[in-house]
Design an enzyme around this catalytic site. Structure first.
Site, PDB file in Angstrom:
ATOM      1  N   SER A 174       0.803  -1.220   0.000  1.00 30.22           N
ATOM      2  CA  SER A 174       0.000   0.000   0.000  1.00 30.22           C
ATOM      3  C   SER A 174       0.836   1.270   0.000  1.00 30.22           C
ATOM      4  O   SER A 174       0.356   2.337  -0.403  1.00 30.22           O
ATOM      5  CB  SER A 174      -0.942   0.012   1.211  1.00 30.22           C
ATOM      6  OG  SER A 174      -0.190   0.011   2.417  1.00 30.22           O
ATOM      7  N   SER A 176      14.353  -7.706   4.600  1.00 29.89           N
ATOM      8  CA  SER A 176      14.887  -7.656   5.947  1.00 29.89           C
ATOM      9  C   SER A 176      15.211  -6.196   6.278  1.00 29.89           C
ATOM     10  O   SER A 176      14.375  -5.308   6.038  1.00 29.89           O
ATOM     11  CB  SER A 176      16.117  -8.570   6.045  1.00 29.89           C
ATOM     12  OG  SER A 176      16.688  -8.529   7.326  1.00 29.89           O
ATOM     13  N   TYR A 221      11.593  -5.316  17.239  1.00 33.70           N
ATOM     14  CA  TYR A 221      11.675  -5.260  15.781  1.00 33.70           C
ATOM     15  C   TYR A 221      12.965  -5.901  15.282  1.00 33.70           C
ATOM     16  O   TYR A 221      12.964  -6.686  14.328  1.00 33.70           O
ATOM     17  CB  TYR A 221      11.599  -3.803  15.321  1.00 33.70           C
ATOM     18  CG  TYR A 221      11.789  -3.632  13.832  1.00 33.70           C
ATOM     19  CD1 TYR A 221      10.772  -3.941  12.939  1.00 33.70           C
ATOM     20  CD2 TYR A 221      12.996  -3.163  13.314  1.00 33.70           C
ATOM     21  CE1 TYR A 221      10.936  -3.779  11.570  1.00 33.70           C
ATOM     22  CE2 TYR A 221      13.181  -3.000  11.948  1.00 33.70           C
ATOM     23  CZ  TYR A 221      12.146  -3.317  11.085  1.00 33.70           C
ATOM     24  OH  TYR A 221      12.329  -3.165   9.731  1.00 33.70           O
ATOM     25  N   LYS A 273      13.701  -9.203  12.669  1.00 32.91           N
ATOM     26  CA  LYS A 273      14.525  -9.188  11.453  1.00 32.91           C
ATOM     27  C   LYS A 273      15.688 -10.174  11.561  1.00 32.91           C
ATOM     28  O   LYS A 273      16.081 -10.784  10.553  1.00 32.91           O
ATOM     29  CB  LYS A 273      15.020  -7.768  11.167  1.00 32.91           C
ATOM     30  CG  LYS A 273      13.914  -6.818  10.754  1.00 32.91           C
ATOM     31  CD  LYS A 273      13.142  -7.339   9.537  1.00 32.91           C
ATOM     32  CE  LYS A 273      12.057  -6.392   9.072  1.00 32.91           C
ATOM     33  NZ  LYS A 273      11.304  -6.908   7.904  1.00 32.91           N
TER      34      LYS A 273
END
Length: 271
Positions: free
Chosen positions: A14, A132, A146, A150
């Site tokens: 989006s 990544s 977060y 990753k």
């Protein structure tokens, strides 16, 4: 007889990197399916079909992959780009909140991968490109959850590549640095903030905002994704942008104490 165009599916399409990736792949000759939780607000683009998708739902993932195969008869490239950030000290983010972030960034990626692999293996051809981050190989204070997602994506992707390569499927990682996108505006904020971290968290917020404003254009990262999708001899990892390339080299060659010091200096931390 003209060969049918290859088909690529991009999650999180989006805005930002995902939106740019749909355009880059379409320009590279792919038929592209872009997905998002709500595609009704997305401006149509030539060569791109948009479908609603919730990567945290097994049923939604299966339905969308089924739609793509029914409509196009093939799926050559999956770009796992959907993701969400998490801002706060590790102690400030509840396990429940961390699970929500992992469900998008890690388990969503796994759902998509498992859904497309049977088709790719049957055709002995396919590429899975996982977006990544530099956070996949370096620490980032006040983004521990977060960063953990990753790091998980990195380990999963490299291991998966060894498993499926003999079946004609290749897995690649694209590692962007700071990117000028809405990513920071949509981050999950810690649900258990503590006064002891308040000052450092505000400092980090300023660092993050400056970094994003001066970051790479999403189109640059999208170009790297298109390269990973079309390389005759695909690599395991692709850094995207000068910052990511520089940090990757620094991580490999700098002494641990020097790298640690640079992380603290960059994030304006004492000591």
């Amino acid at each position: 007889m003209t060969a049918a165009p290859q088909v690529a599916l991009v999650t999180g399409a989006s805005s930002g990197i995902g939106k740019a990736a749909t355009l880059a792949l379409a320009n590279a000759g792919f038929r592209v399916v872009g997905t998002s939780r709500d595609t009704s607000r997305i401006t149509p683009a030539d060569g791109v079909t948009f479908l609603d998708l919730d990567v945290t739902s097994d049923e939604s993932v299966a339905a969308v992959v089924g739609q793509v195969l029914e409509r196009f008869g093939r799926l050559d490239v999956l770009v796992n780009n959907a993701g969400v950030g998490a801002n706060g000290a590790a102690e400030e983010i509840s396990v429940a909140q961390a699970q929500t972030v992992f469900d998008v960034n890690v388990f969503g990626l796994m759902r998509m991968t498992r859904a497309v692999l049977p088709h790719m293996r049957a055709r002995c051809s396919g590429r899975i490109i996982n977006v990544s981050s530099v956070a996949g190989f370096v620490p980032n204070p006040f983004m521990a959850v977060y960063v953990a997602t990753k790091h998980a994506v990195e380990g999963y992707s490299e291991s998966l590549d060894h498993e499926v390569r003999e079946h004609g499927v290749h897995v690649a990682l694209v590692q962007p640095g700071p990117t000028n996108s809405p990513f920071d505006a949509n981050m999950v904020q810690a649900d258990s903030p503590l006064p002891v971290y308040a000052h450092r968290r505000r400092v980090y917020d300023d660092v993050m905002a400056e970094s994003m404003r001066g970051g790479d254009d999403p189109a640059l990262v999208a170009g790297v994704i298109a390269t990973a999708a079309t390389d005759a001899k695909p690599k395991r990892r692709y850094t995207a942008g000068s910052t990511a390339a520089r940090v990757s080299v620094l991580r490999r060659v700098a002494p641990a104490w020097a790298f640690d010091r640079s992380v603290r200096k960059l994030n304006r931390m004492a000591g």
